[in-house]
Write an enzyme that holds these catalytic residues in place. Structure first.
Site, PDB file in Angstrom:
ATOM      1  N   TRP A  11      -1.870   8.047  10.452  1.00  0.00           N
ATOM      2  CA  TRP A  11      -2.901   7.013   8.913  1.00  0.00           C
ATOM      3  C   TRP A  11      -3.547   7.173   9.830  1.00  0.00           C
ATOM      4  CZ3 TRP A  11       1.775   3.338   8.498  1.00  0.00           C
ATOM      5  CH2 TRP A  11       2.200   2.245  10.173  1.00  0.00           C
TER       6      TRP A  11
ATOM      7  N   ASP B  49      -5.175  21.977   9.344  1.00  0.00           N
ATOM      8  CA  ASP B  49      -5.402  20.594   8.394  1.00  0.00           C
ATOM      9  C   ASP B  49      -6.499  21.645   6.881  1.00  0.00           C
ATOM     10  OD1 ASP B  49      -5.464  18.362   7.518  1.00  0.00           O
ATOM     11  OD2 ASP B  49      -5.379  17.390   9.807  1.00  0.00           O
TER      12      ASP B  49
ATOM     13  N   GLU C  64      -0.847   0.774  -5.496  1.00  0.00           N
ATOM     14  CA  GLU C  64      -1.213   2.524  -5.928  1.00  0.00           C
ATOM     15  C   GLU C  64       0.392   2.558  -6.871  1.00  0.00           C
ATOM     16  OE1 GLU C  64      -2.017   1.622  -3.010  1.00  0.00           O
ATOM     17  OE2 GLU C  64      -3.321   2.908  -2.476  1.00  0.00           O
TER      18      GLU C  64
ATOM     19  N   ARG D 126       0.380  12.377   6.313  1.00  0.00           N
ATOM     20  CA  ARG D 126       1.956  13.393   7.524  1.00  0.00           C
ATOM     21  C   ARG D 126       2.304  13.213   8.609  1.00  0.00           C
ATOM     22  NH1 ARG D 126      -3.185  16.106  10.227  1.00  0.00           N
ATOM     23  NH2 ARG D 126      -2.688  15.905  12.413  1.00  0.00           N
TER      24      ARG D 126
ATOM     25  N   ASN E 203       0.956  -1.497   0.154  1.00  0.00           N
ATOM     26  CA  ASN E 203      -0.038  -0.091  -0.207  1.00  0.00           C
ATOM     27  C   ASN E 203       0.969   1.325  -0.278  1.00  0.00           C
ATOM     28  OD1 ASN E 203      -2.719   0.656   0.340  1.00  0.00           O
ATOM     29  ND2 ASN E 203      -2.018   2.476   1.666  1.00  0.00           N
TER      30      ASN E 203
HETATM   31  C1  LIG Z   1      -1.862  16.996   1.083  1.00  0.00           C
HETATM   32  C2  LIG Z   1      -2.518  15.709   1.957  1.00  0.00           C
HETATM   33  C3  LIG Z   1      -2.288  15.464   3.483  1.00  0.00           C
HETATM   34  C4  LIG Z   1      -2.761  13.833   3.603  1.00  0.00           C
HETATM   35  N1  LIG Z   1      -2.546  14.053   5.276  1.00  0.00           N
HETATM   36  C5  LIG Z   1      -3.185  12.694   5.575  1.00  0.00           C
HETATM   37  C6  LIG Z   1      -2.978  12.016   6.875  1.00  0.00           C
HETATM   38  O1  LIG Z   1      -2.260  13.180   6.841  1.00  0.00           O
HETATM   39  N2  LIG Z   1      -3.521  11.439   7.586  1.00  0.00           N
HETATM   40  C7  LIG Z   1      -4.330  10.510   6.398  1.00  0.00           C
HETATM   41  O2  LIG Z   1      -5.183   9.681   6.712  1.00  0.00           O
HETATM   42  N3  LIG Z   1      -5.224  10.845   4.811  1.00  0.00           N
HETATM   43  C8  LIG Z   1      -3.843  11.893   4.747  1.00  0.00           C
HETATM   44  N4  LIG Z   1      -4.351  11.873   3.348  1.00  0.00           N
HETATM   45  C9  LIG Z   1      -4.906  11.806   2.671  1.00  0.00           C
HETATM   46  C10 LIG Z   1      -4.966  10.429   1.772  1.00  0.00           C
HETATM   47  O3  LIG Z   1      -3.655   9.767   1.265  1.00  0.00           O
HETATM   48  C11 LIG Z   1      -6.337   9.508   1.150  1.00  0.00           C
HETATM   49  O4  LIG Z   1      -6.898   9.263   1.960  1.00  0.00           O
HETATM   50  C12 LIG Z   1      -5.268   8.200   0.805  1.00  0.00           C
HETATM   51  O5  LIG Z   1      -5.986   7.684  -0.200  1.00  0.00           O
HETATM   52  C13 LIG Z   1      -4.854   7.307   1.524  1.00  0.00           C
HETATM   53  O6  LIG Z   1      -4.302   6.268   0.651  1.00  0.00           O
HETATM   54  P1  LIG Z   1      -4.857   4.405   1.491  1.00  0.00           P
HETATM   55  O7  LIG Z   1      -6.475   4.249   0.979  1.00  0.00           O
HETATM   56  O8  LIG Z   1      -4.325   3.401   0.961  1.00  0.00           O
HETATM   57  O9  LIG Z   1      -4.778   4.438   2.915  1.00  0.00           O
HETATM   58  C14 LIG Z   1      -3.795  13.531   3.002  1.00  0.00           C
HETATM   59  C15 LIG Z   1      -3.497  13.734   1.377  1.00  0.00           C
HETATM   60  C16 LIG Z   1      -3.336  15.075   0.737  1.00  0.00           C
HETATM   61  C17 LIG Z   1      -3.576  15.699  -0.610  1.00  0.00           C
HETATM   62 MN   LIG Z   2      -4.526   2.111  -0.937  1.00  0.00          MN
END
Ligand SMILES: Cc1cc2nc3c(=O)[nH]c(=O)nc-3n(C[C@H](O)[C@H](O)[C@H](O)COP(=O)(O)O)c2cc1C
Ligand SMILES: [Mn+2]
Length: 508
Positions: free
Chosen positions: A204, A301, A252, A191, A186
């Site tokens: 996460w 945020d 991804e 952040r 994954n």
């Molecule tokens: C700039 C930015 C910062 C992000 N920060 C977080 C974060 O701190 N925690 C989180 O869970 N998702 C964050 N996201 C959203 C996730 O990247 C997004 O939900 C992604 O699909 C998660 O991947 P996954 O589905 O494989 O878990 C952020 C997105 C962006 C664009």
């Molecule tokens: Mn994913």
């Protein structure tokens, strides 16, 4: 004065037959050529100052910014890389984001071949799909410098974005983990708050795939560790892939390969059994202990508010590798719209065909910037049966990360959901609030500070479609006011005689 030696790529990006960007600097060169990048040679502090400058530039529709001398670091910093429609299109090498949607539609259409000829016709598509799988390579630019002992995050110009932030945060990390049960990879952007030279937070959120990997590993051995690798800065499609809401156990980086039409090259980690993008600027390797949490936040945020302190896992770094002259890629979130609006917009457009495949009645969807993605989704449907709008609300609340949607407004197919004035006008005219609003409960975005408990809250669906007799609405429904075409044509014909400036017809 430190001048960053930008190695300009030789690969050509022409409108037709473009080559995928190999890496971040390849894209930087393209942005510069297109007038979409400004270099800042003055020394600027990554504590708040870069954030303030980037915010102003973004709001003014300005370019990507390359800070060549961030205070306290020899590493240049890139921000606002995909912060406009044009840069997003350049990043994905399309003239219009809907071209990506078209490619996905093409893939979906080929999914269910009927006869033998259809199956044969599908072979090239399958081969094309296969050609997107990440490819393992032996040597990699991200390994030009390897630090296993003498390393510190302090060498990078990591931002403190907003005054009440708990510290510096890595905002665009591609966090790589492996599902301990299925071994599938994954990648997510989560952040990372810098605690010290070698430890960060791992934010996460509860429902994200990295958190699920953590829970599955913990179920096996609560005192163990899960290996984590983090890539910072790569070609734009790879960077974008980390935020895509694709199903669990779908890589991804495979999707990045589809977006860039060339596989992502991967190389084995030095201290972890994970692969990282070979062309990344910077790679952090390490682990998260399964029995450790630490206070993370506050952080300014993307809601436009600070997300409050919370307990999150901790990332321990065992090795840092990078290019000889790395560029640190970052972004800020904050009061909307910010760069992440363009990312979310790309997601909305790219995945519309997938939504439509499952729910063909969906005509279009939109998520206004001020709704910060999870607060508001407007959906137009071709309504065919009583209760259809309610069915679509329930479908969206069960569709991947759309589960977070706090308010869904469903309108008829003839409402342009991209035109918010039209939506407000027609949706509000179409509702009897007590009858047409539906409340529901479900998972809430971790960042939602208004929900009664973190991660769990209520949702509202608004059925703003025309009401039908079969739904118990027996009054007549009025027609929308439209001037007849004959009158419009006649007025066009006599317009010049009126002595008025050229006032256009109302668009239909
Ligand atoms: C700039 C930015 C910062 C992000 N920060 C977080 C974060 O701190 N925690 C989180 O869970 N998702 C964050 N996201 C959203 C996730 O990247 C997004 O939900 C992604 O699909 C998660 O991947 P996954 O589905 O494989 O878990 C952020 C997105 C962006 C664009
Ligand atoms: Mn994913």
């Amino acid at each position: 004065m430190l001048k960053w030696p930008l190695v300009r790529s030789t690969s050509a990006h022409t409108e037709a037959g473009a080559l995928a960007y190999k890496n971040l600097r390849d894209f930087i060169a393209k942005l510069e050529k297109e007038g979409e990048l400004r270099r800042i040679s003055a020394e600027v502090d990554p504590i708040l100052e870069i954030s303030e400058i980037a915010d102003r530039a973004n709001r003014a529709g300005g370019p990507a910014l390359l800070f060549e001398r961030p205070k306290g670091s020899k590493v240049p910093l890139l921000i606002n890389m995909l912060g406009s429609e044009r840069r997003m299109n350049l990043g994905l090498e399309v003239g219009d984001i809907n071209e990506v949607a078209e490619r996905i539609r093409g893939m979906i259409d080929f999914q269910s071949p009927q006869g033998i000829f259809e199956k044969i016709k599908m072979l090239p598509k399958l081969a094309e799909l296969g050609s997107f799988f990440p490819k393992t390579v032996r040597s990699a630019p991200c390994k030009e410098v390897i630090h296993k002992d003498d390393f510190s995050l302090a060498q990078f110009p990591i931002l403190k974005c907003w005054p009440q932030d708990a510290g510096r945060f890595i905002t665009w990390p591609l966090v790589i983990t492996r599902n301990p049960e299925t071994t599938k990879r994954n990648v997510g952007v989560y952040r990372m708050q810098v605690y010290d030279d070698r430890t960060t937070g791992m934010h996460w959120q509860t429902q994200k795939h990295g958190a699920e990997h953590f829970r599955r590993a913990r179920a096996r051995n609560k005192d163990g560790r899960i290996e984590v690798a983090v890539a910072i800065g790569a070609d734009p499609a790879t960077c974008l892939a980390g935020i895509l809401p694709i199903p669990p156990d779908l890589d991804e980086f495979m999707f990045a390969g589809f977006l860039r039409r060339e596989p992502v090259e991967m190389v084995a980690g030095e201290t972890v059994d994970l692969e990282v993008p070979a062309n990344a600027e910077i790679v952090l390797e390490g682990y998260v202990k399964l029995n450790e949490k630490r206070t993370e936040g506050p952080f300014g945020d993307h809601t436009g508010f600070y997300s409050l302190e919370g307990e999150f896992p901790v990332f321990h770094i065992t090795c840092i590798t990078h290019r000889k002259d790395p560029v640190y890629l970052t972004t800020i979130v904050g009061p909307p719209p910010q760069e992440d609006y363009w990312m979310g917009h790309a997601v909305e457009r790219i995945f519309l065909p997938v939504m439509k495949m499952q729910y063909p009645e969906i005509v279009d969807v939109s998520m206004p910037a001020e709704g910060i993605f999870h607060n508001l989704m407007i959906v137009a449907i071709r309504k065919s049966y009583p209760g259809h709008a309610r069915k679509i609300m329930n479908a969206i609340w069960s569709l991947g990360q759309a589960m977070f949607t706090k308010v869904i407004v469903v309108v008829d197919h003839d409402v342009d959901v991209q035109n918010y004035r039209e939506v407000v006008w027609k949706a509000l005219c179409a509702i009897d609030p007590e009858r047409d609003v539906q409340f529901n409960f479900g998972p809430a975005d971790t960042l939602d500070h208004a929900s009664r408990i973190q991660d769990f809250g209520s949702k509202m669906g608004v059925d703003a479609t025309r009401k039908w007799p079969s739904e118990g609405f027996t009054r007549p429904w009025p027609d929308e006011i439209v001037m007849d075409a004959q009158t419009c044509d006649h007025v066009d014909a006599i317009w010049n005689s009126l002595g008025l400036p050229k006032y256009p017809r109302r668009p239909r």
